[in-house]
Enzyme design. Structure first.
Site, PDB file in Angstrom:
ATOM      1  N   HIS A 118      -6.967  -5.509  -1.780  1.00 14.15           N
ATOM      2  CA  HIS A 118      -5.887  -4.662  -1.264  1.00 14.15           C
ATOM      3  C   HIS A 118      -5.024  -5.480  -0.314  1.00 14.15           C
ATOM      4  O   HIS A 118      -5.145  -5.410   0.901  1.00 14.15           O
ATOM      5  CB  HIS A 118      -6.479  -3.454  -0.555  1.00 14.15           C
ATOM      6  N   ASP A 124      -8.816  -4.742  -6.035  1.00 15.82           N
ATOM      7  CA  ASP A 124      -8.456  -3.733  -5.038  1.00 15.82           C
ATOM      8  C   ASP A 124      -9.311  -2.476  -5.236  1.00 15.82           C
ATOM      9  O   ASP A 124      -9.217  -1.825  -6.269  1.00 15.82           O
ATOM     10  CB  ASP A 124      -6.972  -3.388  -5.186  1.00 15.82           C
ATOM     11  N   SER A 177       0.843  -1.184   0.000  1.00 17.33           N
ATOM     12  CA  SER A 177       0.000   0.000   0.000  1.00 17.33           C
ATOM     13  C   SER A 177       0.885   1.243   0.000  1.00 17.33           C
ATOM     14  O   SER A 177       1.643   1.443  -0.933  1.00 17.33           O
ATOM     15  CB  SER A 177      -0.953  -0.036   1.184  1.00 17.33           C
TER      16      SER A 177
END
Length: 698
Positions: free
Chosen positions: A629, A597, A510
């Site tokens: 994600h 995601d 991320s």
């Protein structure tokens, strides 16, 4: 328990991109040609099978029912994490109450009636969470949010209203969650409020809607109280306090609220506010860090204790009646501990205890007699393995900020926190960025250390927990001062003799993936290689494509990252986007992405891979069609880390366990660059052959 995550709750780019736990142990071998280069001490360190570190844990997320009669946990059923329930204290009698065959169940909690178990589940990582209820008497499972494309949010429940929960659902308008009262048995819902702009809601202990928040143009939040049949503004949370101020809940009389409050101070303190007089009372604060956790009595709603986490958790009792309990815990618990749950009478507490270099343990603390009993070890197969120690560090940034960090060294090279000779290092960057690294066991960290790497985790500016000044120092500093903090930490490790300049890799998920791309584009020769997991490459498209239910968070994002609606902000976003500097990359890059995601969409990885291909720059791109994600399925985690292990070994020279058959059960798709990772093409061919044979056999 109330864990602060800022006034915005859990909204963040971050999700843990790791897994841990055993399925079985194999006799893995070190890469043969590397043996001659390794000192005898390193050859003696057992290579821990990846499946032990990235497979399912034996059990996880242990809880007691509110009345203390039952216990629940997540554990594998046919290789998939499901929910199990047993009489309290009799774990051998546990039975599965769900039979999920997909990605597994990521989280669960108890209804306050102790007769229903609640859990959430999405589809292939799309984060459209549905909330489910299990009637433990009949074993019936009910979807409490059975609407297409809905994201359900659990808001509240009350002991005074058994069989009911308050749930937010955005099926009417994907941007806003309407508020409903939902029956746990029938899923029948009753509208409480149709929402056209509120970010969050707070109900009192009798489930009356009392407070709501609304985003301000500057990125802060206004707090409103429902009074005299109208919403009246109660107070404002300025944008600078957004990540460090949070309403925790109502007091027993429903006339006041508890707040973690940084307004007028730097570090978030525990405050009680009277809704009648607006007067506040300071209950606890620390000059070292924000209050990181508050433990409330579930029934009388009084704060029992609070924790402050600088390098590790430190608990302080707020009530004299509980001082002996915490003294006993501090004496008996090995390592760090968190309080996860409590029975309604507060007589028994569920603890998560963690020494860092051993499998975490769930324990039950019984106040009567100060007894501490083991609930279960999360991964008993780790016992006796050469797990590495984690050492807290404080590193000074170039402009004088203290960066709370953690250093983990390979077990064979560890000389009480130092090394006699430099070793390769992986800078492991946390996500968020509005989160933090903590002390504790990590399968990912142990895997890297076992392969011969020092692992450095840095709480760079914008990390939470260290005061609002530290968080806000990251505003407008993506790829700026935030990246400088990471570089300063690497330079510290080099100066300490921990590693050498040519043997440092950067890796993260991320925001950590973004930091990896920044490392290879803004400081292209600083790192030997990078591993980016679901990291954004283009800040403009990232902000333009956030999920619709982040609408209330949009102004805050713009204030922290850059405002795409102003010329200055748009210019900043362009300048700080790795995509626009892709031609600067000169070091190997591995990218992992989930196709579903909703936060960092697949286009973020597609864009930079396409740019690198156009420039003829080597890159390996791995895609998972059934992930979002981060990677939740153990077989997908196993396959990605198998490829990553070979990639890092080729780059900075650590040991590795051959990929072998670790791709066979995953959904891995290598979109580009399989030949750039040693053994990956051959492993893919083998996996395809196994899959074909299985299809033929069926």
């Amino acid at each position: 328990m109330k864990k602060p995550s800022g006034f915005l709750g859990v909204i963040s780019l971050f999700v843990l991109v790791s897994a841990c736990g055993p399925k079985g142990e194999s006799t893995a071998e070190i890469k043969p040609e590397s043996l001659a280069d390794k000192p005898p001490a390193e050859q003696k360190i057992k290579l821990i099978d990846r499946e032990l570190l990235f497979g399912n844990p034996s059990r996880f997320q242990g809880r007691l029912s509110p009345d203390g009669s039952k216990m629940s946990f997540r554990a594998p059923l046919d290789g998939v994490m499901n929910l199990w329930v047993a009489p309290a204290g009799n774990i051998d009698a546990a039975e599965p109450v769900t039979r999920d065959t997909g990605r597994g169940i990521p989280a669960h909690f108890w209804a306050l009636d102790s007769e229903h178990l609640l859990y959430i589940r999405d589809e292939n990582g799309d984060e459209n969470w549905h909330l489910y209820s299990i009637d433990l008497n009949t074993k019936d499972i009910v979807d409490l949010s059975p609407y297409k494309g809905v994201q359900a949010q659990m808001v509240a429940q009350s002991e005074a209203h058994p069989g009911l929960v308050i749930v937010g659902m955005n099926d009417r308008d994907p941007r806003w969650h309407d508020l409903y009262k939902v029956d746990l048995k029938s899923a029948k819902r009753e509208l409480i409020l149709e929402n056209d702009g509120f970010a969050s809601f707070f109900l009192d202990n009798d489930l009356n809607l009392r407070l709501a928040t609304e985003s301000t143009p500057s990125g802060g939040f206004n707090v409103f109280e429902w009074r005299d049949e109208d919403w009246l503004q109660l107070f404002e949370i300025p944008v600078e306090d957004t990540f460090t101020t949070q309403i925790l809940g109502f007091d027993a009389s429903n006339s006041g609220i508890y707040i973690l409050d940084s307004r007028g101070r730097d570090k978030a303190a525990l405050v009680h506010m009277s809704l009648e007089s607006d007067e506040t009372e300071l209950l606890a604060e620390s000059k070292l860090a924000d209050i990181s956790d508050v433990f409330f009595h579930p029934r009388n709603h009084e704060p029992i204790a609070y924790a402050v986490n600088v390098h590790t958790n430190s608990w302080t009792a707020l009530q004299e009646d509980y001082a002996d309990d915490f003294a006993a815990l501090n004496a008996k618990v090995e390592g760090d501990f968190s309080i996860l749950a409590s029975t309604l009478d507060a007589s028994k507490w569920v603890l998560y205890t963690d020494r860092g270099n051993a499998s975490p343990v769930y324990q039950v603390f019984q106040r009567d007699g100060n007894k501490l009993q083991e609930l279960f070890v999360t991964n008993p197969k780790l016992a006796g393995l050469p797990l590495a120690k984690m050492y807290p560090q404080t590193i000074r940034s170039r402009d004088g900020k203290d960066l709370v960090s953690y250093l983990t060294l390979p077990a064979n090279a560890d000389k009480n926190g130092s090394v006699s000779a430099p070793v390769p290092l992986v800078l492991l960057v946390h996500g968020g960025p509005w989160g933090r690294d903590n002390f504790g066991y990590s399968g990912e960290v142990q895997w890297l250390a076992n392969r011969g790497y020092a692992v450095l985790q840095v709480n760079f500016r914008a990390s939470t927990g260290f005061g609002k000044d530290f968080v806000n120092a990251g505003n407008g500093e993506w790829a700026g001062a935030m990246h400088n903090d990471l570089i300063d930490a690497v330079d510290w490790a080099i100066a300490q003799g921990i590693t050498s300049p040519d043997k440092v890799a950067i890796m993260g998920g991320s925001y950590g993936g973004y930091a990896t791309l920044v490392g290879l584009t803004f400081t292209p020769e600083k790192f030997a290689c990078g591993v980016d997991i679901v990291g954004p490459s283009n800040l403009y498209t990232l902000l333009d494509s956030v999920p619709p239910y982040w609408e209330s968070f949009r102004n805050t994002l713009h204030a922290a990252v850059g405002d795409p609606e102003t010329p200055e902000g748009k210019k900043l976003l362009q300048e700080r986007s790795p995509l626009n500097r892709a031609d600067k990359i000169v070091r190997p890059l591995l990218i992992g992405q989930g196709a579903n995601d909703p936060r960092v969409k697949q286009a973020e990885s597609d864009q930079i891979v396409a740019a690198m291909k156009d420039k003829g720059i080597p890159v390996t791109y791995i895609l998972y069609p059934d992930e979002g994600h981060g990677f939740q399925k153990p077989e997908n985690n196993l396959s990605f880390y198998a490829a990553t292990e070979a990639f890092l070994a080729d780059c900075i020279g650590g040991r590795y366990q051959p990929i072998g058959g670790d791709l066979a059960e995953s959904s891995i798709q290598v979109v580009h660059g399989a030949d750039f990772v040693p053994g990956l093409s051959q492993a893919l061919d083998k996996a395809k052959m196994i899959a074909t044979n299985l299809e033929t056999a069926e």
